[in-house]
Design an enzyme around this catalytic site. Sequence first.
Site, mmCIF file in Angstrom:
data_model
loop_
_atom_site.group_PDB
_atom_site.id
_atom_site.type_symbol
_atom_site.label_atom_id
_atom_site.label_comp_id
_atom_site.label_asym_id
_atom_site.label_seq_id
_atom_site.Cartn_x
_atom_site.Cartn_y
_atom_site.Cartn_z
ATOM 1 N N LEU A 9 0.845 -1.195 0.000
ATOM 2 C CA LEU A 9 0.000 0.000 0.000
ATOM 3 C C LEU A 9 0.884 1.249 0.000
ATOM 4 C CD1 LEU A 9 -2.666 -1.096 2.638
ATOM 5 C CD2 LEU A 9 -2.593 -1.527 0.179
ATOM 6 N N ALA A 10 0.760 2.015 -1.054
ATOM 7 C CA ALA A 10 1.663 3.165 -1.186
ATOM 8 C C ALA A 10 1.011 4.341 -1.903
ATOM 9 C CB ALA A 10 2.923 2.735 -1.923
ATOM 10 N N ARG A 16 1.159 14.109 6.582
ATOM 11 C CA ARG A 16 1.919 14.518 7.761
ATOM 12 C C ARG A 16 3.408 14.736 7.466
ATOM 13 N NH1 ARG A 16 -0.649 9.575 11.088
ATOM 14 N NH2 ARG A 16 -1.067 8.918 8.954
ATOM 15 N N LYS A 23 5.392 10.369 -0.038
ATOM 16 C CA LYS A 23 6.007 9.839 1.186
ATOM 17 C C LYS A 23 6.922 8.648 0.927
ATOM 18 C CE LYS A 23 3.502 7.586 4.479
ATOM 19 N NZ LYS A 23 2.688 7.523 5.709
ATOM 20 N N SER A 410 56.616 22.549 -9.618
ATOM 21 C CA SER A 410 55.565 23.253 -8.870
ATOM 22 C C SER A 410 55.097 24.510 -9.588
ATOM 23 C CB SER A 410 56.100 23.655 -7.497
ATOM 24 O OG SER A 410 56.402 22.495 -6.767
HETATM 25 C C1 UD1 Z 1 -2.545 2.074 9.519
HETATM 26 C C2 UD1 Z 1 -3.599 1.181 10.167
HETATM 27 C C3 UD1 Z 1 -3.365 1.132 11.677
HETATM 28 C C4 UD1 Z 1 -1.938 0.666 11.960
HETATM 29 C C5 UD1 Z 1 -0.908 1.520 11.202
HETATM 30 C C6 UD1 Z 1 0.453 0.878 11.313
HETATM 31 C C7 UD1 Z 1 -5.592 1.470 8.799
HETATM 32 C C8 UD1 Z 1 -6.936 2.114 8.706
HETATM 33 N N1 UD1 Z 1 -4.930 1.711 9.918
HETATM 34 O O1 UD1 Z 1 -2.731 3.392 10.020
HETATM 35 O O2 UD1 Z 1 -4.268 0.228 12.290
HETATM 36 O O3 UD1 Z 1 -1.705 0.720 13.343
HETATM 37 O O4 UD1 Z 1 -1.252 1.582 9.796
HETATM 38 O O5 UD1 Z 1 1.436 1.661 10.692
HETATM 39 O O6 UD1 Z 1 -5.223 0.730 7.925
HETATM 40 N N2 UD1 Z 1 -2.777 3.962 1.786
HETATM 41 C C9 UD1 Z 1 -3.215 3.777 0.486
HETATM 42 N N3 UD1 Z 1 -4.435 4.223 0.129
HETATM 43 C C10 UD1 Z 1 -5.270 4.815 0.997
HETATM 44 C C11 UD1 Z 1 -4.845 5.022 2.319
HETATM 45 C C12 UD1 Z 1 -3.584 4.572 2.686
HETATM 46 O O7 UD1 Z 1 -2.490 3.220 -0.338
HETATM 47 O O8 UD1 Z 1 -6.386 5.187 0.570
HETATM 48 C C13 UD1 Z 1 -1.440 3.493 2.159
HETATM 49 C C14 UD1 Z 1 -0.545 4.601 2.662
HETATM 50 O O9 UD1 Z 1 0.170 5.156 1.582
HETATM 51 C C15 UD1 Z 1 0.361 3.883 3.632
HETATM 52 C C16 UD1 Z 1 -0.490 2.720 4.124
HETATM 53 O O10 UD1 Z 1 -1.563 2.597 3.228
HETATM 54 O O11 UD1 Z 1 1.522 3.378 2.991
HETATM 55 C C17 UD1 Z 1 -1.031 2.981 5.536
HETATM 56 O O12 UD1 Z 1 -1.810 4.179 5.510
HETATM 57 P P1 UD1 Z 1 -1.688 5.301 6.622
HETATM 58 O O13 UD1 Z 1 -2.581 6.399 6.281
HETATM 59 O O14 UD1 Z 1 -0.266 5.597 6.890
HETATM 60 O O15 UD1 Z 1 -2.319 4.499 7.835
HETATM 61 P P2 UD1 Z 1 -2.042 4.740 9.376
HETATM 62 O O16 UD1 Z 1 -2.836 5.893 9.828
HETATM 63 O O17 UD1 Z 1 -0.620 4.733 9.644
HETATM 64 CA CA CA Z 2 1.223 4.817 8.405
#
Ligand code: UD1
Ligand code: CA
Length: 464
Positions: A9-10, A16, A23, A410
């Site tokens: 997931l990226a 933030r 990121k 030199s």
């Molecule tokens: C998430 C988890 C949380 C966990 C934490 C650990 C969820 C809802 N929560 O929270 O339980 O403790 O990770 O680090 O999953 N991303 C997408 N598409 C989206 C949203 C996010 O690809 O629509 C990706 C982000 O780029 C990221 C990852 O998913 O790489 C996690 O998303 P992020 O928003 O960082 O979740 P956290 O709030 O950290």
């Molecule tokens: Ca995260």
Amino acid sequence: MKNLAAIILAAGKGTRMKSSLPKVLHSVAGKPMLFYPIELLKQLKAGRIIAVIGHGADQVKSAFKDEKITFVNQTEQLGTGHAVMTALKALGGFTGGVLILSGDVPLITKETITALVKHNDRKGRKKAVMSLVTTILDDPKGYGRIVRDEHGAVVRIVEEKDCSLLQKKINEVNAGMYYVSAKFLFENIKKLGKENAQGEYYLPDLVQLATHQGEHVAAITHVDPNEVMGINNRVELANANLYMRRRINQGHMMDGVTIINPDVTYIDYGVKIGLDSTIYPNVHLLGNVSIGPDCTIEEGVRIQDSSIGNNSTVKSYSIIESSKVGNDVTIGPVARLRPGNLIKDNVRIGNFVEVKKSTLGKGTKANHLTYIGDSVIGENVNIGAGTITCNYDGVNKYQTTIEDGAFIGSDSQLVAPVKVGKGAYVGSGTTVTKDVPPDSLVITRAPEKVIEGWAKRRKKKAKK
Ligand code: UD1
Ligand code: CA
């Protein structure tokens, strides 16, 4: 691992981070964050790797264009559950286990992920449809909390923003990586709702869906909190760098490299260092660097995308970029090798010497205050202090050639294009503009004139 597919997931914006760079492209020990889960999955021989991208998709794609990855675009970031929903289209017909990793958790190790996958296959236990990684944090703020029932089984995950005051006190958190049966995933991903504080489709809600169906969710716990650290802001980025560097440095030390103070030694992922080499404090080894055995790299040195042979020394505060350095070479202190040099064995490059796009043959010396640019220099050449190759006429750059055994006195200038033949001598203070034949002497000097008593007479005049 057989029959393993993975989703990373990226797509998130990384709000933030407060950055124009996506990121997952922020660097940890010299590699973009997303490199690490990809590398790990390659080591695990995952059959298919799908990366969900969205924010800065083109940038992310081009950073990883050489990897065998399927990129899936999540145009609207509606949550981690939605991201997986989007990815599943690329997994149609897959029946094995799906590993889901986060692009922003670079410190996770192969051991932990292997344990996560294997955990499920243990005999004598009900097969879990899903397993996940948890850890205990002193400060669990920001993470999803693990809710267990009275038997200790994981029943659901509650996100920070949805937590009751009591739930906020739970120290066990979700690390955000999962191993799920494809069948369960395909059947349930569409059932995720977004009735929560953030109005997002939460992937961790799969846990609740599973337990409601009487299915078992497994968890591996007590994983080193540093390993599952998610990077959401630049403070966490710095922490992740610190931890990754510590891990890298420990690896080198265990492999026989002396690092005087690993806390202030900055070695990128993938750098190679030979046995019995010593690295002093405040050294930066960046990008694609390899250093042979028995080398000494003194304090404050920066080496980037370069290779150093065996038994060579780079003295304090020198910089080496995109160059190849041979065996038994000494460079510095305070020398600068700009890109494109080939420095052969036994060369000496001393203090305040700058070398660019040049070849220095075996045993050649340039010990003090010199600029060597666009030059091909043979073996055993002696380049005196203050020698300058004048390689640039304001429009074009030209080559200087100095053949084997030549001696450059030199404070000489070699105005390129120019060649100094084998064994020739350039007298001190000479400006060489024409080729010098082998074994000859070249000298351009105004005749020296001595006027006796001149200074004394001048002083007397001044007094009057
Ligand atoms: C998430 C988890 C949380 C966990 C934490 C650990 C969820 C809802 N929560 O929270 O339980 O403790 O990770 O680090 O999953 N991303 C997408 N598409 C989206 C949203 C996010 O690809 O629509 C990706 C982000 O780029 C990221 C990852 O998913 O790489 C996690 O998303 P992020 O928003 O960082 O979740 P956290 O709030 O950290
Ligand atoms: Ca995260």
